[in-house]
Write a protein that holds these residues in place. Structure first.
Motif, PDB file in Angstrom:
ATOM      1  N   THR A 281       0.844  -1.180   0.000  1.00 25.93           N
ATOM      2  CA  THR A 281       0.000   0.000   0.000  1.00 25.93           C
ATOM      3  C   THR A 281       0.879   1.229   0.000  1.00 25.93           C
ATOM      4  N   SER A 282       0.297   2.362  -0.365  1.00 27.14           N
ATOM      5  CA  SER A 282       1.066   3.596  -0.445  1.00 27.14           C
ATOM      6  C   SER A 282       0.310   4.714   0.227  1.00 27.14           C
ATOM      7  N   GLY A 283       1.054   5.591   0.914  1.00 29.95           N
ATOM      8  CA  GLY A 283       0.460   6.778   1.490  1.00 29.95           C
ATOM      9  C   GLY A 283       1.127   8.007   0.932  1.00 29.95           C
ATOM     10  N   GLY A 284       0.411   9.148   0.868  1.00 28.58           N
ATOM     11  CA  GLY A 284       0.982  10.356   0.320  1.00 28.58           C
ATOM     12  C   GLY A 284       0.796  10.439  -1.182  1.00 28.58           C
ATOM     13  N   GLY A 285       1.399  11.545  -1.558  1.00 30.13           N
ATOM     14  CA  GLY A 285       1.283  11.760  -2.928  1.00 30.13           C
ATOM     15  C   GLY A 285       2.213  10.806  -3.778  1.00 30.13           C
TER      16      GLY A 285
ATOM     17  N   ASP B 149      14.658  10.045  -5.995  1.00 26.61           N
ATOM     18  CA  ASP B 149      16.075   9.964  -6.353  1.00 26.61           C
ATOM     19  C   ASP B 149      16.773   9.179  -5.257  1.00 26.61           C
ATOM     20  N   ILE B 150      17.331   8.029  -5.609  1.00 29.68           N
ATOM     21  CA  ILE B 150      17.894   7.142  -4.596  1.00 29.68           C
ATOM     22  C   ILE B 150      19.231   7.637  -4.060  1.00 29.68           C
ATOM     23  N   ILE B 151      19.891   8.545  -4.767  1.00 27.97           N
ATOM     24  CA  ILE B 151      21.223   8.986  -4.354  1.00 27.97           C
ATOM     25  C   ILE B 151      21.153   9.750  -3.040  1.00 27.97           C
ATOM     26  N   TYR B 152      22.030   9.389  -2.121  1.00 23.42           N
ATOM     27  CA  TYR B 152      22.102  10.014  -0.801  1.00 23.42           C
ATOM     28  C   TYR B 152      22.612  11.444  -0.958  1.00 23.42           C
TER      29      TYR B 152
ATOM     30  N   GLU C 259      16.940  11.008   1.069  1.00 23.74           N
ATOM     31  CA  GLU C 259      15.617  11.154   0.476  1.00 23.74           C
ATOM     32  C   GLU C 259      14.835   9.844   0.512  1.00 23.74           C
ATOM     33  N   VAL C 260      15.530   8.718   0.316  1.00 25.71           N
ATOM     34  CA  VAL C 260      14.871   7.410   0.264  1.00 25.71           C
ATOM     35  C   VAL C 260      15.544   6.478   1.261  1.00 25.71           C
ATOM     36  N   ARG C 261      14.741   5.792   2.054  1.00 24.79           N
ATOM     37  CA  ARG C 261      15.307   4.823   2.985  1.00 24.79           C
ATOM     38  C   ARG C 261      14.303   3.705   3.242  1.00 24.79           C
ATOM     39  N   VAL C 262      14.833   2.575   3.735  1.00 25.27           N
ATOM     40  CA  VAL C 262      14.008   1.411   4.044  1.00 25.27           C
ATOM     41  C   VAL C 262      14.091   1.157   5.544  1.00 25.27           C
ATOM     42  N   GLU C 263      12.943   0.995   6.176  1.00 32.09           N
ATOM     43  CA  GLU C 263      12.883   0.720   7.611  1.00 32.09           C
ATOM     44  C   GLU C 263      12.276  -0.655   7.856  1.00 32.09           C
ATOM     45  N   GLY C 264      12.677  -1.260   8.974  1.00 32.64           N
ATOM     46  CA  GLY C 264      12.174  -2.579   9.337  1.00 32.64           C
ATOM     47  C   GLY C 264      13.202  -3.675   9.159  1.00 32.64           C
ATOM     48  N   LEU C 265      14.447  -3.295   8.814  1.00 34.39           N
ATOM     49  CA  LEU C 265      15.505  -4.278   8.586  1.00 34.39           C
ATOM     50  C   LEU C 265      16.613  -4.205   9.632  1.00 34.39           C
ATOM     51  N   GLU C 266      16.481  -3.299  10.593  1.00 35.20           N
ATOM     52  CA  GLU C 266      17.539  -3.090  11.576  1.00 35.20           C
ATOM     53  C   GLU C 266      17.809  -4.359  12.388  1.00 35.20           C
ATOM     54  N   THR C 267      19.093  -4.603  12.647  1.00 40.05           N
ATOM     55  CA  THR C 267      19.655  -5.729  13.414  1.00 40.05           C
ATOM     56  C   THR C 267      19.492  -7.083  12.716  1.00 40.05           C
TER      57      THR C 267
ATOM     58  N   VAL D 115       9.144   1.584   2.973  1.00 35.94           N
ATOM     59  CA  VAL D 115      10.008   2.389   2.110  1.00 35.94           C
ATOM     60  C   VAL D 115       9.533   3.836   2.214  1.00 35.94           C
ATOM     61  N   LEU D 116      10.419   4.729   2.653  1.00 37.59           N
ATOM     62  CA  LEU D 116      10.091   6.144   2.827  1.00 37.59           C
ATOM     63  C   LEU D 116      10.768   6.964   1.736  1.00 37.59           C
ATOM     64  N   ASP D 117       9.995   7.826   1.096  1.00 36.96           N
ATOM     65  CA  ASP D 117      10.511   8.736   0.073  1.00 36.96           C
ATOM     66  C   ASP D 117      10.172  10.152   0.521  1.00 36.96           C
ATOM     67  N   HIS D 118      11.162  10.843   1.089  1.00 40.75           N
ATOM     68  CA  HIS D 118      10.905  12.157   1.687  1.00 40.75           C
ATOM     69  C   HIS D 118      10.553  13.206   0.646  1.00 40.75           C
ATOM     70  N   GLU D 119      11.240  13.196  -0.488  1.00 32.83           N
ATOM     71  CA  GLU D 119      10.999  14.237  -1.485  1.00 32.83           C
ATOM     72  C   GLU D 119       9.576  14.174  -2.027  1.00 32.83           C
TER      73      GLU D 119
END
Length: 227
Positions: free
Chosen positions: A4-8, A110-113, A120-128, A167-171
């Motif tokens: 699912t997706s939230g935001g624009g 844009d995936i470039i840091y 701008e883009v990061r993945v959460e839920g994979l820590e440790t 998956v978070l896309d801030h931009e």
């Protein structure tokens, strides 16, 4: 697996097939004559599915924003599965094992840091989590960061993840929530600049706007017993 997706790039050159057209559902054809099914909800969001192979070619918000990555060089675009359930039957009378992974290509800004404080883009839920790194002879490592950001090619399989990965896309102010069942692992892949130039159906710079994150069963194969 459900995403699912939230935001624009959806499917272009579609010609209406007047045989079947109802509210919320429309059958069309693309420029090659392949039948397409277009689904629309009451808010205006839509999905386009190719009836050739069941590929989901486009998923747009009510604002017309494309959520899936579609390569300009691809024939049908990259595959994406929503609410996808795999059913595998053992029909040869012998026990066998198999591994599997879905391939979900998200459209990102844009995936470039770019920034020291926040990517701008990061993945959460994979820590440790432990992961297998295909770029280092499939060596096993442990994820040290609170979230996964991208500065170079990534080709990993994370083991025993939770059923929710984000998956978070801030931009774009967009959040993809990936929910999975029966798939303990997660594949994360981006080919980056050098490898993208060797992929025939991917433009040289398109790696910046795509990220593959998908549920998988890799470390512990599934076993089917003969019946």
């Amino acid at each position: 697996m459900k995403t699912t997706s939230g935001g624009g790039g959806g499917v272009g050159a579609a010609e209406s097939d007047n045989r079947t057209a109802t509210v919320g559902i429309e059958f069309t054809k693309d420029k090659n004559g392949i039948s397409l099914l277009v689904l629309r909800n009451h808010r205006g969001a839509s999905a386009t599915v190719s009836l050739h192979g069941g590929q989901v070619l486009s998923w747009k918000t009510e604002l017309g924003e494309e959520l899936l990555f579609i390569s300009n060089k691809g024939l049908f675009g990259n595959r994406w599965q929503s609410n996808l359930t795999s059913r595998i039957r053992n029909v040869n009378g012998k026990n066998f094992s198999f591994s599997m992974a879905y391939h979900t290509y998200f459209s990102i800004s844009d995936i470039i840091y770019k920034y020291i404080v926040c990517s701008e883009v990061r993945v959460e839920g994979l820590e440790t989590l432990d992961y297998l790194d295909n770029l280092y002879q499939r060596e096993r490592f442990t994820e040290q960061g609170d979230s996964l950001t991208f500065e170079s090619e990534v080709d990993r399989v994370y083991f025993d993840s939770s059923n929710i990965v984000i998956v978070l896309d801030h931009e774009k102010k967009r959040t993809f929530v990936i929910r999975k069942e029966g798939l303990p692992d997660v594949v994360v892949w981006n080919p980056w600049e050098r490898k993208s130039k060797s992929i025939l159906d991917l433009g040289d710079e398109e790696y910046k706007q795509m990220l593959c994150v998908d549920g998988a069963a890799v470390e512990k194969p599934n076993h089917l017993v003969a019946r």
